[in-house]
Design a protein around this motif. Sequence first.
Motif, mmCIF file in Angstrom:
data_model
loop_
_atom_site.group_PDB
_atom_site.id
_atom_site.type_symbol
_atom_site.label_atom_id
_atom_site.label_comp_id
_atom_site.label_asym_id
_atom_site.label_seq_id
_atom_site.Cartn_x
_atom_site.Cartn_y
_atom_site.Cartn_z
ATOM 1 N N THR A 151 0.852 -1.184 0.000
ATOM 2 C CA THR A 151 0.000 0.000 0.000
ATOM 3 C C THR A 151 0.887 1.233 0.000
ATOM 4 O O THR A 151 2.001 1.228 0.534
ATOM 5 C CB THR A 151 -0.923 0.026 1.215
ATOM 6 O OG1 THR A 151 -0.137 0.021 2.420
ATOM 7 C CG2 THR A 151 -1.867 -1.178 1.207
ATOM 8 N N LEU A 152 0.389 2.309 -0.635
ATOM 9 C CA LEU A 152 1.129 3.565 -0.735
ATOM 10 C C LEU A 152 0.225 4.695 -0.278
ATOM 11 O O LEU A 152 -0.919 4.797 -0.729
ATOM 12 C CB LEU A 152 1.587 3.800 -2.175
ATOM 13 C CG LEU A 152 2.232 5.146 -2.472
ATOM 14 C CD1 LEU A 152 3.507 5.341 -1.655
ATOM 15 C CD2 LEU A 152 2.502 5.296 -3.956
ATOM 16 N N ARG A 153 0.811 5.535 0.603
ATOM 17 C CA ARG A 153 0.052 6.702 1.092
ATOM 18 C C ARG A 153 0.951 7.921 0.997
ATOM 19 O O ARG A 153 2.094 7.905 1.455
ATOM 20 C CB ARG A 153 -0.381 6.492 2.543
ATOM 21 C CG ARG A 153 -1.168 7.665 3.117
ATOM 22 C CD ARG A 153 -1.622 7.381 4.523
ATOM 23 N NE ARG A 153 -2.353 8.500 5.088
ATOM 24 C CZ ARG A 153 -2.881 8.490 6.316
ATOM 25 N NH1 ARG A 153 -2.730 7.407 7.099
ATOM 26 N NH2 ARG A 153 -3.533 9.546 6.759
ATOM 27 N N VAL A 154 0.426 9.025 0.393
ATOM 28 C CA VAL A 154 1.156 10.275 0.209
ATOM 29 C C VAL A 154 0.391 11.370 0.932
ATOM 30 O O VAL A 154 -0.797 11.595 0.658
ATOM 31 C CB VAL A 154 1.320 10.619 -1.282
ATOM 32 C CG1 VAL A 154 2.063 11.958 -1.420
ATOM 33 C CG2 VAL A 154 2.076 9.512 -2.007
ATOM 34 N N GLU A 155 1.112 12.077 1.854
ATOM 35 C CA GLU A 155 0.500 13.157 2.621
ATOM 36 C C GLU A 155 0.538 14.459 1.818
ATOM 37 O O GLU A 155 1.278 14.603 0.853
ATOM 38 C CB GLU A 155 1.232 13.349 3.950
ATOM 39 C CG GLU A 155 1.297 12.109 4.826
ATOM 40 C CD GLU A 155 -0.055 11.737 5.390
ATOM 41 O OE1 GLU A 155 -0.962 12.605 5.395
ATOM 42 O OE2 GLU A 155 -0.214 10.574 5.812
ATOM 43 N N ARG A 156 -0.241 15.414 2.285
ATOM 44 C CA ARG A 156 -0.291 16.716 1.623
ATOM 45 C C ARG A 156 1.093 17.369 1.714
ATOM 46 O O ARG A 156 1.756 17.297 2.760
ATOM 47 C CB ARG A 156 -1.337 17.599 2.288
ATOM 48 C CG ARG A 156 -1.646 18.889 1.519
ATOM 49 C CD ARG A 156 -2.825 19.584 2.165
ATOM 50 N NE ARG A 156 -4.040 18.784 2.029
ATOM 51 C CZ ARG A 156 -4.811 18.776 0.951
ATOM 52 N NH1 ARG A 156 -4.507 19.517 -0.105
ATOM 53 N NH2 ARG A 156 -5.897 18.017 0.933
ATOM 54 N N PRO A 157 1.561 18.047 0.644
ATOM 55 C CA PRO A 157 2.951 18.533 0.618
ATOM 56 C C PRO A 157 3.181 19.728 1.555
ATOM 57 O O PRO A 157 2.279 20.478 1.897
ATOM 58 C CB PRO A 157 3.151 18.928 -0.841
ATOM 59 C CG PRO A 157 1.789 19.308 -1.307
ATOM 60 C CD PRO A 157 0.847 18.367 -0.614
ATOM 61 N N VAL A 158 4.476 19.841 1.901
ATOM 62 C CA VAL A 158 4.955 21.002 2.650
ATOM 63 C C VAL A 158 5.820 21.811 1.684
ATOM 64 O O VAL A 158 6.800 21.293 1.138
ATOM 65 C CB VAL A 158 5.772 20.587 3.884
ATOM 66 C CG1 VAL A 158 6.336 21.825 4.584
ATOM 67 C CG2 VAL A 158 4.905 19.780 4.844
ATOM 68 N N ILE A 159 5.496 23.106 1.494
ATOM 69 C CA ILE A 159 6.156 23.923 0.486
ATOM 70 C C ILE A 159 6.962 25.002 1.197
ATOM 71 O O ILE A 159 6.430 25.770 2.020
ATOM 72 C CB ILE A 159 5.142 24.548 -0.481
ATOM 73 C CG1 ILE A 159 4.351 23.429 -1.211
ATOM 74 C CG2 ILE A 159 5.845 25.435 -1.501
ATOM 75 C CD1 ILE A 159 3.262 23.951 -2.120
ATOM 76 N N THR A 160 8.253 25.086 0.886
ATOM 77 C CA THR A 160 9.150 26.118 1.436
ATOM 78 C C THR A 160 10.005 26.665 0.303
ATOM 79 O O THR A 160 10.012 26.115 -0.807
ATOM 80 C CB THR A 160 10.061 25.537 2.517
ATOM 81 O OG1 THR A 160 10.872 24.493 1.971
ATOM 82 C CG2 THR A 160 9.237 25.002 3.698
ATOM 83 N N THR A 161 10.744 27.724 0.627
ATOM 84 C CA THR A 161 11.618 28.322 -0.390
ATOM 85 C C THR A 161 13.084 27.985 -0.158
ATOM 86 O O THR A 161 13.909 28.222 -1.041
ATOM 87 C CB THR A 161 11.470 29.842 -0.391
ATOM 88 O OG1 THR A 161 11.749 30.347 0.933
ATOM 89 C CG2 THR A 161 10.063 30.246 -0.809
ATOM 90 N N SER A 162 13.404 27.411 1.039
ATOM 91 C CA SER A 162 14.799 27.058 1.319
ATOM 92 C C SER A 162 14.834 25.935 2.352
ATOM 93 O O SER A 162 13.825 25.621 2.973
ATOM 94 C CB SER A 162 15.598 28.267 1.820
ATOM 95 O OG SER A 162 15.048 28.723 3.062
ATOM 96 N N ALA A 163 16.028 25.362 2.535
ATOM 97 C CA ALA A 163 16.253 24.298 3.518
ATOM 98 C C ALA A 163 17.601 24.525 4.174
ATOM 99 O O ALA A 163 18.441 25.298 3.678
ATOM 100 C CB ALA A 163 16.210 22.942 2.835
ATOM 101 N N ASP A 164 17.827 23.780 5.287
ATOM 102 C CA ASP A 164 19.076 23.907 6.035
ATOM 103 C C ASP A 164 19.325 25.351 6.439
ATOM 104 O O ASP A 164 20.401 25.929 6.170
ATOM 105 C CB ASP A 164 20.281 23.369 5.257
ATOM 106 C CG ASP A 164 20.223 21.863 5.060
ATOM 107 O OD1 ASP A 164 19.515 21.193 5.850
ATOM 108 O OD2 ASP A 164 20.842 21.363 4.109
ATOM 109 N N ASP A 165 18.301 25.951 7.088
ATOM 110 C CA ASP A 165 18.416 27.314 7.627
ATOM 111 C C ASP A 165 18.772 28.336 6.558
ATOM 112 O O ASP A 165 19.505 29.305 6.795
ATOM 113 C CB ASP A 165 19.443 27.372 8.767
ATOM 114 C CG ASP A 165 19.032 26.533 9.960
ATOM 115 O OD1 ASP A 165 17.787 26.365 10.160
ATOM 116 O OD2 ASP A 165 19.911 26.002 10.638
#
Length: 255
Positions: A151-165
């Motif tokens: 079975t495969l389950r995909v959650e609603r996405p999290v959208i950002t403009t950068s990562a690692d501070d």
Amino acid sequence: MGQNRGVLVSHTRSRRASGTAIVSTGGQMSTSPPPPQFPPPPQPTWPPWGPPPPASRPRTGWGVVLAVLAVLVVFGGVAALAVVALVHNRPDGKAAAPAAPAATTRAAPAAPAETEAPSPVAEESSQPSGPRKARFGAVLTLTQGVSGSATLRVERPVITTSADDGFDRAEHGVLVSFRVTYATTTRFDYNALDLYVRGADGSRYEATFDREPALDAGTLSRGERATGWVTFDAPPHGTLVYAPDEGPSVAEWTY
């Protein structure tokens, strides 16, 4: 002398009566044959006078009718003789039945073609004929090989403009992260690279692994589960596509 004259006169008269001429010559009498007598010439005979006979009229109407009747009588006689000959020539001695008029056949209307009722569509399909439009949070059933399933389950996405501070910034718009979970009751192979993002213009964006814990690749045994983040540097709007082993799309989520 007088007596002889009387005898001579009487004899002369009897000669005249019988047609013999008596000529006296020098006191002698001689007889000569009478002149020939010819029959009178024949008279022409004329037919009795009467009105001329009427002119004959051409037989048009009655003549044609009589001719047609004569032809019909002849053909009728020939037909009767033919029927009698057929009756006598039949081996069973039965009279032949008159031929029935040819029946006019009409094509029967075509019966409506039988169509099979469509088979019910399963609510969860692992390999539909086309990519399935899935909803975030819904559980999909997948198949793999002969007996593998998961079975495969995909959650609603999290959208950002950068990562690692702020050290890793998005180059194509934003960083889109999906939390993905695989669960299986049999042996099943999974890989984060089976997921990619398709932009509105058809461009393809691969995973970047910028969010932890990131989902990688592996093999699940009976009862095992794998959960992790799959992040993409992609436009703020697009479609997440599940296409295992770089094959055709199986499921799609629009964000």
